[in-house]
Design a protein around this motif. Structure first.
Motif, mmCIF file in Angstrom:
data_model
loop_
_atom_site.group_PDB
_atom_site.id
_atom_site.type_symbol
_atom_site.label_atom_id
_atom_site.label_comp_id
_atom_site.label_asym_id
_atom_site.label_seq_id
_atom_site.Cartn_x
_atom_site.Cartn_y
_atom_site.Cartn_z
ATOM 1 N N VAL A 55 0.832 -1.202 0.000
ATOM 2 C CA VAL A 55 0.000 0.000 0.000
ATOM 3 C C VAL A 55 0.870 1.257 0.000
ATOM 4 O O VAL A 55 0.357 2.362 -0.135
ATOM 5 N N THR A 79 -1.593 -2.386 -7.603
ATOM 6 C CA THR A 79 -2.967 -2.562 -7.128
ATOM 7 C C THR A 79 -3.460 -3.974 -7.408
ATOM 8 O O THR A 79 -4.013 -4.650 -6.538
ATOM 9 N N ARG A 82 -1.652 -6.452 -5.228
ATOM 10 C CA ARG A 82 -2.149 -6.394 -3.848
ATOM 11 C C ARG A 82 -3.493 -7.120 -3.746
ATOM 12 O O ARG A 82 -3.737 -7.877 -2.817
ATOM 13 N N ARG A 83 -4.361 -6.876 -4.748
ATOM 14 C CA ARG A 83 -5.688 -7.486 -4.737
ATOM 15 C C ARG A 83 -5.598 -9.020 -4.772
ATOM 16 O O ARG A 83 -6.374 -9.711 -4.152
ATOM 17 N N ILE A 110 -15.387 -5.921 -5.626
ATOM 18 C CA ILE A 110 -16.187 -5.063 -6.517
ATOM 19 C C ILE A 110 -15.474 -4.768 -7.840
ATOM 20 O O ILE A 110 -16.069 -4.954 -8.899
ATOM 21 N N PRO A 111 -14.189 -4.336 -7.800
ATOM 22 C CA PRO A 111 -13.559 -4.051 -9.100
ATOM 23 C C PRO A 111 -13.000 -5.312 -9.769
ATOM 24 O O PRO A 111 -11.894 -5.279 -10.338
ATOM 25 N N THR A 112 -13.714 -6.406 -9.668
ATOM 26 C CA THR A 112 -13.300 -7.649 -10.340
ATOM 27 C C THR A 112 -14.472 -8.139 -11.190
ATOM 28 O O THR A 112 -15.605 -7.718 -10.976
ATOM 29 N N LYS B 5 -17.649 -6.049 -13.874
ATOM 30 C CA LYS B 5 -16.848 -5.160 -13.024
ATOM 31 C C LYS B 5 -17.471 -3.754 -12.995
ATOM 32 O O LYS B 5 -17.647 -3.170 -11.924
ATOM 33 N N ILE B 9 -19.172 -1.677 -9.890
ATOM 34 C CA ILE B 9 -18.748 -0.326 -9.464
ATOM 35 C C ILE B 9 -19.941 0.633 -9.497
ATOM 36 O O ILE B 9 -20.113 1.458 -8.595
ATOM 37 N N ILE B 283 -9.138 3.404 1.919
ATOM 38 C CA ILE B 283 -9.471 1.999 2.229
ATOM 39 C C ILE B 283 -9.677 1.222 0.932
ATOM 40 O O ILE B 283 -9.150 0.113 0.762
ATOM 41 N N LEU B 284 -10.443 1.815 0.023
ATOM 42 C CA LEU B 284 -10.717 1.120 -1.240
ATOM 43 C C LEU B 284 -9.417 0.807 -1.971
ATOM 44 O O LEU B 284 -9.224 -0.299 -2.501
ATOM 45 N N LYS B 285 -8.511 1.791 -1.975
ATOM 46 C CA LYS B 285 -7.233 1.564 -2.669
ATOM 47 C C LYS B 285 -6.428 0.478 -1.967
ATOM 48 O O LYS B 285 -5.826 -0.387 -2.609
ATOM 49 N N ALA B 286 -6.420 0.516 -0.648
ATOM 50 C CA ALA B 286 -5.667 -0.504 0.092
ATOM 51 C C ALA B 286 -6.247 -1.889 -0.159
ATOM 52 O O ALA B 286 -5.542 -2.891 -0.126
ATOM 53 N N LEU B 287 -7.560 -1.935 -0.438
ATOM 54 C CA LEU B 287 -8.214 -3.231 -0.638
ATOM 55 C C LEU B 287 -8.164 -3.687 -2.098
ATOM 56 O O LEU B 287 -8.831 -4.646 -2.462
ATOM 57 N N GLY B 288 -7.414 -2.956 -2.930
ATOM 58 C CA GLY B 288 -7.198 -3.442 -4.288
ATOM 59 C C GLY B 288 -7.933 -2.689 -5.375
ATOM 60 O O GLY B 288 -7.963 -3.117 -6.522
ATOM 61 N N TRP B 289 -8.521 -1.545 -5.018
ATOM 62 C CA TRP B 289 -9.133 -0.708 -6.054
ATOM 63 C C TRP B 289 -8.028 0.111 -6.700
ATOM 64 O O TRP B 289 -7.194 0.690 -6.001
ATOM 65 N N SER B 290 -8.056 0.206 -8.026
ATOM 66 C CA SER B 290 -7.065 1.036 -8.709
ATOM 67 C C SER B 290 -7.574 2.479 -8.741
ATOM 68 O O SER B 290 -8.749 2.742 -8.445
ATOM 69 N N THR B 291 -6.682 3.403 -9.131
ATOM 70 C CA THR B 291 -7.082 4.803 -9.298
ATOM 71 C C THR B 291 -8.243 4.890 -10.289
ATOM 72 O O THR B 291 -9.206 5.628 -10.075
ATOM 73 N N ASP B 293 -10.482 2.615 -10.926
ATOM 74 C CA ASP B 293 -11.726 2.111 -10.319
ATOM 75 C C ASP B 293 -12.370 3.194 -9.447
ATOM 76 O O ASP B 293 -13.593 3.388 -9.480
ATOM 77 N N SER B 377 -7.066 9.914 -5.049
ATOM 78 C CA SER B 377 -6.855 8.492 -5.328
ATOM 79 C C SER B 377 -5.474 8.197 -5.903
ATOM 80 O O SER B 377 -5.131 7.029 -6.069
ATOM 81 N N ASP B 380 -0.591 7.464 -2.146
ATOM 82 C CA ASP B 380 -0.525 6.122 -1.577
ATOM 83 C C ASP B 380 -1.723 5.909 -0.665
ATOM 84 O O ASP B 380 -2.049 6.785 0.137
ATOM 85 N N PRO B 381 -2.388 4.776 -0.758
ATOM 86 C CA PRO B 381 -3.537 4.526 0.123
ATOM 87 C C PRO B 381 -3.147 4.622 1.596
ATOM 88 O O PRO B 381 -3.941 5.042 2.432
#
Lengths: 226, 388
Positions: A55, A79, A82-83, A110-112, B5, B9, B283-291, B293, B377, B380-381
């Motif tokens: 992160v 990203t 990480r996902r 969600i973004p998958t 996807k 979103i 949080i969304l970025k840390a959880l794998g959302w890209s810019t 997204d 976004s 860094d997350p």
């Protein structure tokens, strides 16, 4: 599985409020191990955890995760990486308070391309494993601290990652709940997952599942205990 | 690219909007109000321009006025034979007309004297033109004074004496702008009513067979009758455009202030991402959302807000202008509104207008929503979550 080579992380570089959070740290965690980053507040353990969790990027040095140098990856690949490979359990849980339990758990999916009903099924199965199936439609703000943490664990696992990182996971839990958390982590270790936990809680670093402890102070690695 | 996807979103965006109902309803309210005002002005001006053009289509090719001491005076009827002697002129007719202030209704009417109804090609919804005291009245005037065919209409003539007329017909509402305030009577009666001596008229209407010859004929009339002012239909159209353009320009300029305030508001709303919103993006970025997204999510959010407000604003503007008669704008855009009987505007809405309103309202709003989110976004997350 995880390797950091001479990693340094500086916040607000060149500004009057510049902070060197991590200074020339090198560590290695093997696949299936449980590692603990131990140290007092401000020792840099959370920042090092962020670098391992992809992160944040180091100011200098190299970070390898699952055989890939993630410190050089462009943001969009980082990203995606990480996902697919990392599940994160934050210190404050970082749940989205207005969302329901199950909606919080599906956020990483969600973004998958996974259809929403499939994501929901997967989230509900995880919640059932963690004893939270009856709370799946509750808003997370209505849950106790221990329940919120189980939601955060379910969310970290929903992508089925090989690496789990947890930042001060027992800081807001009583002893019983902390032990419950450690039991869950132990089970995840048995599944072959690699776990890195930043903590200064003896209950965690004295647990039998822990393979290696990295002692941090003032951003430096001062000792490695195996 | 996976459709699932994007659907996921979009679902999350709608959820995000619903979670912030109060804030988003306030945004929709302000946004709708701005679009409503803007669309009302544009629709009304378009409709007025359309009606004005329709009116002009009935006007003579050339209007000849007599100028005395720099003002319009009465034209001697012998000028008609001079005009008719010019090659290319198909017809020249005297016109008798004037204004009449009705204190009871606080309205001003236009009275026109015609030799025959054919010279005034307006549709009549009921009745016909017959008898020396017969008048035809505009639909709005008839409504305001509650007149029906066969009713009596009392008007004071130039001597101040009441003259009794009989309503013989009512003009159709399809020609509202042309006929709303109109009273049409036989020409001799009108001449007598206004005290215009026989052998004179207010002006002369000239019709030309070949429109290409119109400028030349206008010049020839001006040369042969140097004491007259010769106005072509094109010149009158330009005057109309200038008047409506000026009025709408002044209003739109003042509306620009409102638009600017709106822009500042949306910028503030969007750029002032709350700590909660920034944290959620982190949080969304840390959880794998890209810019991408995160931007997609915020863009969907902006589009849902903006399109709803836009559609609501345009629909309300349509109802305001074409069903309610634009009560909020008429006093500003129609200078004579208090002196003019009310009339319904013909609905005229063009795709260009809708696009214009879209581009000056929806596009800046979307930019104001997306740009700050993009800024939030791209960091860094980890930093977004810590608020560093």
């Amino acid at each position: 599985m995880i390797r950091c080579e001479h990693v340094t992380k500086v916040f607000n570089r060149g500004k009057p409020n510049e902070v060197v959070a991590v200074r020339d740290v090198s560590i290695e965690v093997n696949e299936g191990e449980v590692a603990v980053l131990r140290g007092p507040s401000g020792s840099g353990k959370t920042t090092l955890l962020s670098l391992i969790a992809c992160v944040a990027k180091p100011t200098s040095g190299r970070v390898f995760v699952a055989g890939k140098e993630v410190s050089k990856l462009p943001e969009r690949f980082l990203t995606l990486f990480r996902r697919e490979h990392v599940g994160i359990i934050f210190q404050q849980f970082n749940l989205i308070p207005e969302l329901s339990v199950v909606d919080n758990v599906v956020v990483p999916l969600i973004p998958t391309p996974l259809p929403a009903n499939e994501s929901r099924k997967r989230a509900l199965a995880l919640l059932k494993n963690l004893g939270m199936e009856r709370r799946s439609d509750f808003k997370v703000r209505e849950l106790s601290g221990g329940e919120q943490q189980r939601v955060a664990i379910a969310r970290a696992l929903v992508n089925n990652p090989r690496i789990i990182v947890a930042d001060e996971p027992t800081a807001h839990l009583d002893t019983a709940l902390a032990e419950e958390f450690l039991r869950i982590m132990h089970n995840l270790k048995r599944e072959g997952r690699t776990i890195v936990i930043a903590t200064h809680d003896p209950l965690v670093f004295q647990h039998e599942m822990v393979d290696v402890i990295f002692d941090m102070r003032d951003g430096r690695l001062v000792e490695v205990v195996r | 690219m996976s459709f699932e996807k994007h659907r996921n979103i979009l679902d999350y965006s709608v959820n995000f909007l619903l979670r912030r109902k109060g804030k988003n309803l306030a945004t929709i309210l302000v946004f709708t109000l701005v679009v409503f005002m803007l669309a009302s002005v544009v629709m009304m001006m378009n409709s007025l321009n359309h009606e004005a053009r329709e009116t002009l289509s009935l006007a003579p090719d050339i209007t000849v006025q007599k100028i005395i001491a720099g003002r319009q005076g009465l034209v001697p009827l012998e000028y008609i034979s001079t005009i008719q002697s010019i090659r290319g002129v198909s017809r020249a007719e005297p016109r008798v007309w004037g204004y009449y202030y009705d204190a009871d209704e606080d309205a001003t009417y236009t009275i026109i004297g015609v030799q025959s109804l054919e010279s005034l090609p307006l549709a009549i919804s009921e009745g016909g033109f017959s008898g020396e005291s017969a008048v035809l009245v505009g639909e709005a005037l008839a409504r305001a004074k509650r007149l029906n065919v066969g009713d009596k209409l009392l008007l004071r003539d130039h001597r101040g004496e009441y003259v009794k007329f009989v309503v013989a017909g009512v003009f159709s509402s399809s020609s509202a702008l042309q006929s709303a305030d109109l009273i049409v009577m036989p020409q001799d009666k009108a001449r007598d009513f206004f005290g215009i001596p026989s052998g004179y008229s207010n002006d002369i209407a000239v019709y030309v067979a070949n429109p290409a010859e119109l400028p030349n004929i206008a010049i020839k009339i001006a040369q042969k009758l140097p004491d007259t002012r010769v106005l072509t239909r094109e010149q009158i159209r330009e005057t109309y455009d200038a008047i409506f353009g000026w009025r709408s320009g002044v209003f739109l300029a003042s509306l620009l202030g409102a638009l600017l305030a709106f822009a500042i508001l949306v910028w503030d709303r969007a750029s002032g991402l709350t700590a909660e919103e920034k944290r959620e993006i982190g949080i969304l970025k840390a959880l794998g959302w890209s810019t991408g997204d995160v931007l997609e999510m915020r863009t969907f959010e902006g589009v849902v807000l903006a399109l709803n407000s836009y559609l609501l604003g345009v629909i309300l503007a349509y109802l305001h202008v074409f069903y309610l008669g634009a009560p909020l704008l008429k006093p500003v855009l129609l200078g004579w509104s208090t002196l003019y009987p009310s009339f319904e505007l013909m609905p005229v809405v063009t795709l260009e207008d809708l696009l214009l309103i879209f581009f000056i309202s929806v596009v800046p709003f979307l930019a104001a929503v997306v740009v700050p989110s993009w800024r939030a976004s791209t960091i860094d997350p980890d930093e977004a979550m810590r608020g560093i």
